[in-house]
Design a protein around this motif. Structure first.
Motif, PDB file in Angstrom:
ATOM      1  N   GLY A 114     -26.059 -18.580  97.147  1.00  0.00           N
ATOM      2  CA  GLY A 114     -25.829 -18.897  99.070  1.00  0.00           C
ATOM      3  C   GLY A 114     -25.528 -21.060  99.940  1.00  0.00           C
ATOM      4  N   ARG A 115     -25.195 -20.955  98.048  1.00  0.00           N
ATOM      5  CA  ARG A 115     -24.743 -22.812  97.583  1.00  0.00           C
ATOM      6  C   ARG A 115     -23.513 -23.069  98.250  1.00  0.00           C
ATOM      7  NH1 ARG A 115     -29.347 -25.370  98.571  1.00  0.00           N
ATOM      8  NH2 ARG A 115     -30.415 -25.205  97.090  1.00  0.00           N
ATOM      9  N   PRO A 116     -22.311 -23.620  99.190  1.00  0.00           N
ATOM     10  CA  PRO A 116     -21.359 -24.072  99.239  1.00  0.00           C
ATOM     11  C   PRO A 116     -20.663 -24.436  98.039  1.00  0.00           C
ATOM     12  CG  PRO A 116     -22.566 -26.442  99.729  1.00  0.00           C
ATOM     13  CD  PRO A 116     -23.518 -25.109  99.563  1.00  0.00           C
ATOM     14  N   ALA A 117     -19.350 -23.437  98.402  1.00  0.00           N
ATOM     15  CA  ALA A 117     -18.338 -24.264  97.305  1.00  0.00           C
ATOM     16  C   ALA A 117     -17.468 -25.590  97.017  1.00  0.00           C
ATOM     17  CB  ALA A 117     -16.978 -23.846  97.101  1.00  0.00           C
ATOM     18  N   SER A 118     -18.457 -26.634  97.696  1.00  0.00           N
ATOM     19  CA  SER A 118     -18.472 -27.733  97.344  1.00  0.00           C
ATOM     20  C   SER A 118     -19.397 -28.107  96.010  1.00  0.00           C
ATOM     21  CB  SER A 118     -18.158 -28.629  98.115  1.00  0.00           C
ATOM     22  OG  SER A 118     -19.706 -28.494  98.870  1.00  0.00           O
ATOM     23  N   SER A 119     -20.425 -27.214  96.132  1.00  0.00           N
ATOM     24  CA  SER A 119     -21.628 -28.182  95.498  1.00  0.00           C
ATOM     25  C   SER A 119     -21.397 -27.784  94.157  1.00  0.00           C
ATOM     26  CB  SER A 119     -22.988 -27.169  95.517  1.00  0.00           C
ATOM     27  OG  SER A 119     -21.926 -25.691  95.188  1.00  0.00           O
ATOM     28  N   VAL A 120     -20.035 -26.731  93.700  1.00  0.00           N
ATOM     29  CA  VAL A 120     -19.824 -26.293  92.040  1.00  0.00           C
ATOM     30  C   VAL A 120     -19.141 -27.437  91.653  1.00  0.00           C
ATOM     31  CG1 VAL A 120     -17.857 -24.429  90.849  1.00  0.00           C
ATOM     32  CG2 VAL A 120     -19.739 -23.316  92.418  1.00  0.00           C
ATOM     33  N   GLY A 121     -18.459 -27.930  92.685  1.00  0.00           N
ATOM     34  CA  GLY A 121     -17.724 -29.353  92.095  1.00  0.00           C
ATOM     35  C   GLY A 121     -18.241 -31.131  92.061  1.00  0.00           C
ATOM     36  N   PHE A 122     -19.395 -30.894  92.640  1.00  0.00           N
ATOM     37  CA  PHE A 122     -19.882 -31.596  92.466  1.00  0.00           C
ATOM     38  C   PHE A 122     -20.758 -32.141  90.871  1.00  0.00           C
ATOM     39  CE2 PHE A 122     -20.201 -32.166  97.307  1.00  0.00           C
ATOM     40  CZ  PHE A 122     -19.490 -33.270  97.733  1.00  0.00           C
ATOM     41  N   ALA A 123     -20.678 -30.123  90.540  1.00  0.00           N
ATOM     42  CA  ALA A 123     -22.004 -30.126  89.600  1.00  0.00           C
ATOM     43  C   ALA A 123     -21.373 -29.999  88.263  1.00  0.00           C
ATOM     44  CB  ALA A 123     -22.701 -28.756  89.978  1.00  0.00           C
ATOM     45  N   LEU A 124     -20.420 -30.102  88.495  1.00  0.00           N
ATOM     46  CA  LEU A 124     -19.414 -30.289  87.480  1.00  0.00           C
ATOM     47  C   LEU A 124     -18.677 -32.262  87.371  1.00  0.00           C
ATOM     48  CD1 LEU A 124     -16.556 -27.566  87.337  1.00  0.00           C
ATOM     49  CD2 LEU A 124     -18.471 -27.372  86.178  1.00  0.00           C
ATOM     50  N   ALA A 125     -18.825 -31.846  88.420  1.00  0.00           N
ATOM     51  CA  ALA A 125     -18.600 -33.255  88.443  1.00  0.00           C
ATOM     52  C   ALA A 125     -19.543 -34.513  87.812  1.00  0.00           C
ATOM     53  CB  ALA A 125     -17.991 -34.240  90.015  1.00  0.00           C
ATOM     54  N   ALA A 126     -21.238 -34.304  88.070  1.00  0.00           N
ATOM     55  CA  ALA A 126     -21.629 -34.710  87.170  1.00  0.00           C
ATOM     56  C   ALA A 126     -22.066 -34.590  86.045  1.00  0.00           C
ATOM     57  CB  ALA A 126     -23.463 -34.091  88.899  1.00  0.00           C
ATOM     58  N   TRP A 127     -21.469 -33.144  85.460  1.00  0.00           N
ATOM     59  CA  TRP A 127     -21.104 -33.088  84.290  1.00  0.00           C
ATOM     60  C   TRP A 127     -20.172 -34.153  83.941  1.00  0.00           C
ATOM     61  CZ3 TRP A 127     -17.428 -31.705  81.017  1.00  0.00           C
ATOM     62  CH2 TRP A 127     -17.993 -31.806  79.862  1.00  0.00           C
ATOM     63  N   MET A 128     -19.049 -33.880  84.380  1.00  0.00           N
ATOM     64  CA  MET A 128     -17.555 -34.793  83.628  1.00  0.00           C
ATOM     65  C   MET A 128     -17.583 -36.404  83.661  1.00  0.00           C
ATOM     66  SD  MET A 128     -14.380 -34.847  84.235  1.00  0.00           S
ATOM     67  CE  MET A 128     -13.775 -33.218  83.567  1.00  0.00           C
ATOM     68  N   GLY A 129     -18.751 -37.172  85.103  1.00  0.00           N
ATOM     69  CA  GLY A 129     -18.436 -38.265  85.186  1.00  0.00           C
ATOM     70  C   GLY A 129     -19.391 -38.702  84.470  1.00  0.00           C
TER      71      GLY A 129
END
Length: 433
Positions: free
Chosen positions: A72-87
């Motif tokens: 039930g998390r927002p779609a933006s959380s997926v982008g933030f999680a991937l950014a937390a990996w790439m950053g």
């Protein structure tokens, strides 16, 4: 990566102040003379390590998307999680290059696999137990990114140490990468449906365990620079920059590639996903990505057979095929035409990457290779990430087809620069007079 501050023209190759690596041994009918062929013990272990790790990396976007959206998390959380990996990967990869020189690439890659094993295992447990807090997912994704940053610089310098036929080794690894790029997400999707997100992360953790075990079992002969006296961490980082600046063909390609990553590689993935999904559905988009992967296999197989005397020029000649895929997408062509474009683009990109990787690994001295490869990775990641982030807003302002046409034009300009610049165009394959 920071763009070099010298004049816009790339100086002649004769002005490089560092020698290339020693020439490769001659090839016999079955492979490099005296090497036991490509598939020697060390290369087999390294091939398995890279293959299973890439298979595991392909699971991560599917696992994050299914786990967070399913909770039930927002779609933006997926982008933030991937950014937390790439950053962290983009930021720490330069330090990973220095550490690989200090402690040997093999040791750092084993440490990186151990770190990623722990992170994936904890994520497997947290998703299996229920709905993990977002901060924990972001922190554990960052740990995985740091692990990748410690791992990646050592890949470039390990290939010449496990195979004397560097181009064939890179081509085989590129084919494997293309196949795993398709297989990893597909396996994760099936596993999510049959089991859970926690099961996907458990499988992901297992791939890092296998990779680390294979790297541990490798028996590499010590390199002369492994036990060299090192300066301070900062001094070695600066020394890597000097080595980078000393080779006009190297910084010339990377400077051009920062533009290419930002204006072409960055926007193409999100724009392709949006346009194809809107016009043909998500199934068609998945099919096109599979075709692109098949094209990468073709490009890798071509690199197994072709040995151009000027590898960077040969790789640049293939890149206009990427522009073809952008134009047919911008024109809204039928799905079979889009598939043909993706096949050509995948083949061209894979062929270029083999030519580039082989050139770097055979022309840069081993003692500087980890740090110089780290500069390459850092610059590429940062500019591709920036291009992806800005693709949506720019496409909304000017239109996605128009942005793709601009990317195709820039693609051709980049090809022209690569072929006009003398240090890049005239650089010969290592071992040729």
């Amino acid at each position: 990566m920071e763009k070099p501050t010298e004049t816009a023209s790339i100086p002649d190759a004769s002005r490089d102040t560092r020698p290339p690596s020693p020439p490769l041994p001659p090839l016999g009918p079955l492979g490099p003379v005296g090497s036991g062929g490509l598939w020697n013990r060390n290369f087999r272990y390294f091939f398995v390590a890279r293959t299973v790790a890439l298979f595991g990396d392909g699971m991560i976007p599917v696992a994050l998307t299914a786990g967070l959206l399913g909770a039930g998390r927002p779609a933006s959380s997926v982008g933030f999680a991937l950014a937390a990996w790439m950053g962290p990967l983009a930021v720490f990869v330069l330090f990973g290059g220095v550490l690989a020189d200090r402690f040997t690439p093999r040791r750092m890659m084993i440490v990186a696999d151990a770190l990623r094993l722990v992170g994936a295992s904890v994520l497997a447990v947290t998703f299996a137990l229920g709905n993990p807090p977002l901060w924990s997912v972001y922190v554990l994704s960052s740990i995985a990114g740091i692990g990748a940053a410690l791992f990646q610089p050592g890949v470039a310098s390990t290939v010449p140490r496990v195979s004397t036929d560097v181009q064939r080794a890179n081509a085989v690894l590129r084919v494997s990468e293309a196949l795993m790029t398709m297989a990893g997400p597909a396996f994760a999707g099936v596993l999510v449906g049959l089991a859970s997100t926690g099961a996907v992360y458990a499988a992901n953790a297992a791939t890092f365990a296998v990779s680390g075990a294979c790297l541990f079992l490798m028996r590499l002969a010590p390199a002369p620079h492994d036990d060299a006296i090192r300066g301070t961490f900062t001094a070695e980082l600066v020394g890597g920059w000097r080595e980078f600046r000393a080779r006009s063909w190297l910084w010339g390609v990377i400077a051009v590639w920062t533009v290419y990553g930002f204006a072409v590689l960055g926007p193409v993935l999100p724009l392709t996903a949006v346009l194809v999904t809107q016009a043909h559905g998500s199934g068609a988009y998945g099919m096109l990505m599979a075709v692109n992967g098949a094209g990468s296999v073709v490009g890798g197989l071509m690199a197994l057979r072709l040995r151009p005397s000027h590898p960077l020029a040969a790789g640049a000649v293939a890149l206009p095929l990427v522009a073809v895929s952008l134009v047919v997408l911008a024109l809204g062509m039928p799905l079979p035409v889009l598939a043909a474009g993706q096949l050509l683009a995948g083949a061209a990109a894979a062929f270029w990457l083999v030519m580039w990787s082989t050139t770097v690994q055979t022309h840069v001295p081993p003692e500087a290779l980890n740090r110089l490869h780290a500069y390459d990775v850092a610059g590429s990641l940062l500019m591709v990430a920036a291009g992806r982030a800005l693709a949506g807003p720019v496409a909304e302002a000017v239109g996605a087809p128009e942005l793709l046409v601009v990317a195709a034009v820039i693609n051709m300009v980049v090809v022209a620069v690569l072929l006009v610049a003398r240090p890049i165009r005239q650089l010969r394959r290592a071992g040729l007079a």
